[in-house]
Design a protein around this motif. Sequence first.
Motif, short mmCIF file in Angstrom:
data_model
loop_
_atom_site.label_atom_id
_atom_site.label_comp_id
_atom_site.label_asym_id
_atom_site.label_seq_id
_atom_site.Cartn_x
_atom_site.Cartn_y
_atom_site.Cartn_z
N GLN A 183 0.81 -1.21 0.00
CA GLN A 183 0.00 0.00 0.00
C GLN A 183 0.85 1.28 0.00
OE1 GLN A 183 -3.37 -0.01 -0.41
NE2 GLN A 183 -2.94 -2.18 -0.72
N ALA A 184 2.17 1.13 0.06
CA ALA A 184 3.04 2.30 0.16
C ALA A 184 2.85 3.26 -1.01
CB ALA A 184 4.50 1.85 0.24
N VAL A 185 2.85 2.74 -2.23
CA VAL A 185 2.73 3.61 -3.40
C VAL A 185 1.33 4.22 -3.51
CG1 VAL A 185 2.82 3.71 -5.92
CG2 VAL A 185 4.57 2.44 -4.66
N PRO A 186 0.26 3.42 -3.50
CA PRO A 186 -1.07 4.06 -3.60
C PRO A 186 -1.36 5.05 -2.47
CG PRO A 186 -1.26 1.70 -3.12
CD PRO A 186 0.15 1.96 -3.51
N GLU A 187 -0.88 4.75 -1.27
CA GLU A 187 -1.09 5.69 -0.16
C GLU A 187 -0.37 7.01 -0.42
OE1 GLU A 187 0.09 3.95 3.51
OE2 GLU A 187 -1.66 2.63 3.65
N LEU A 188 0.86 6.93 -0.93
CA LEU A 188 1.61 8.15 -1.22
C LEU A 188 0.88 8.99 -2.27
CD1 LEU A 188 4.15 9.97 -1.15
CD2 LEU A 188 5.12 8.50 -2.92
N LEU A 189 0.43 8.36 -3.32
CA LEU A 189 -0.24 9.10 -4.39
C LEU A 189 -1.52 9.76 -3.89
CD1 LEU A 189 0.33 6.80 -7.50
CD2 LEU A 189 1.88 8.36 -6.31
N ASN A 190 -2.27 9.06 -3.06
CA ASN A 190 -3.49 9.65 -2.48
C ASN A 190 -3.16 10.83 -1.58
OD1 ASN A 190 -5.33 7.92 -3.72
ND2 ASN A 190 -5.19 6.39 -2.09
N GLN A 191 -2.07 10.72 -0.82
CA GLN A 191 -1.66 11.81 0.06
C GLN A 191 -1.27 13.05 -0.74
OE1 GLN A 191 1.46 9.74 2.10
NE2 GLN A 191 0.09 8.82 3.62
N ILE A 192 -0.56 12.85 -1.84
CA ILE A 192 -0.16 13.97 -2.69
C ILE A 192 -1.39 14.63 -3.32
CG2 ILE A 192 1.17 14.69 -4.70
CD1 ILE A 192 2.87 13.80 -2.34
N LYS A 193 -2.31 13.81 -3.75
CA LYS A 193 -3.54 14.34 -4.38
C LYS A 193 -4.39 15.12 -3.37
CE LYS A 193 -3.78 10.89 -8.06
NZ LYS A 193 -4.50 9.71 -8.64
N GLN A 194 -4.29 14.75 -2.12
CA GLN A 194 -5.01 15.49 -1.08
C GLN A 194 -4.26 16.77 -0.69
OE1 GLN A 194 -5.75 12.91 2.29
NE2 GLN A 194 -6.56 11.28 0.98
N LEU A 195 -2.92 16.70 -0.73
CA LEU A 195 -2.09 17.81 -0.26
C LEU A 195 -2.11 19.01 -1.19
CD1 LEU A 195 0.08 19.06 1.63
CD2 LEU A 195 1.80 17.82 0.28
N LEU A 196 -1.87 18.79 -2.47
CA LEU A 196 -1.71 19.91 -3.41
C LEU A 196 -2.91 20.86 -3.42
CD1 LEU A 196 0.23 18.73 -6.59
CD2 LEU A 196 0.75 20.68 -5.12
N PRO A 197 -4.15 20.37 -3.49
CA PRO A 197 -5.27 21.31 -3.50
C PRO A 197 -5.40 22.14 -2.22
CG PRO A 197 -5.95 19.14 -4.31
CD PRO A 197 -4.59 18.99 -3.71
N THR A 198 -4.87 21.63 -1.11
CA THR A 198 -4.99 22.37 0.16
C THR A 198 -4.00 23.53 0.25
OG1 THR A 198 -3.40 20.97 1.36
CG2 THR A 198 -5.72 20.26 1.32
N VAL A 199 -2.94 23.50 -0.53
CA VAL A 199 -1.93 24.57 -0.48
C VAL A 199 -1.96 25.45 -1.72
CG1 VAL A 199 -0.42 23.26 1.04
CG2 VAL A 199 -0.09 23.09 -1.43
N CYS A 200 -2.83 25.13 -2.65
CA CYS A 200 -2.93 25.94 -3.88
C CYS A 200 -4.38 26.27 -4.17
CB CYS A 200 -2.33 25.18 -5.06
SG CYS A 200 -0.58 24.81 -4.89
#
Length: 210
Positions: A193-210
């Motif tokens: 789950q390391a890769v899918p979890e990372l990708l989901n985290q990035i997809k959640q992160l970017l919209p919150t800071v931009c």
Amino acid sequence: MAQRTAKERLSGIVTAVQDEKFLARRLELAETALNTLGELGYARTSLREIAQNSEFTHGVFHYYFTDKLDLICCSVRQYKTRCVTRYDQVTAESKTRDELLEGFTQKLGETLRDEAPMHRLWYDLRAQALFEDGFRKDVVEIDQSLEDMVWRITVRYAELGGTTPTVQSAVMYALLDGLFQRALLKHLSNDRQAVPELLNQIKQLLPTVC
């Protein structure tokens, strides 16, 4: 005087060609060393061991690199330069926020899955820089190039949405780098789950800071 100037020009051309060939061979050797370095890490790798796992002799590596530290810095710098170019292409070609986010996370997932030993080597080198003075200049420069790459992606993502980032460059890099390093450790521990979890985290992160 004119004849001497011509000789000086010729000498300069010869020197430039020699320097270019020398640099090209250094890069070739550095590329050869990457697999061994990624597998064994900084502490367990010697120039002799790298030579034994390549088609080049120990003497050749000694001729082109002053020591193991010089070779490792060259190797990691070369690999990270390739990484930066890969993401810059995604940034340049994306026309929408979704396209940029999808392209970025796809490349991130690929490199985590396929090039984990290289990233492990980078984090090993960065940790060693806390103790080895000889590493620090190269590590700081490589780290800055990665921060700049992350910031270009962040700024472009914001532009495509008509917004501006709400965090500074260093903060954004620290967030992404921390998530990636954590995912790398989980991936090396055989967590599927390391890769899918990372990708989901990035997809959640970017919209919150931009």
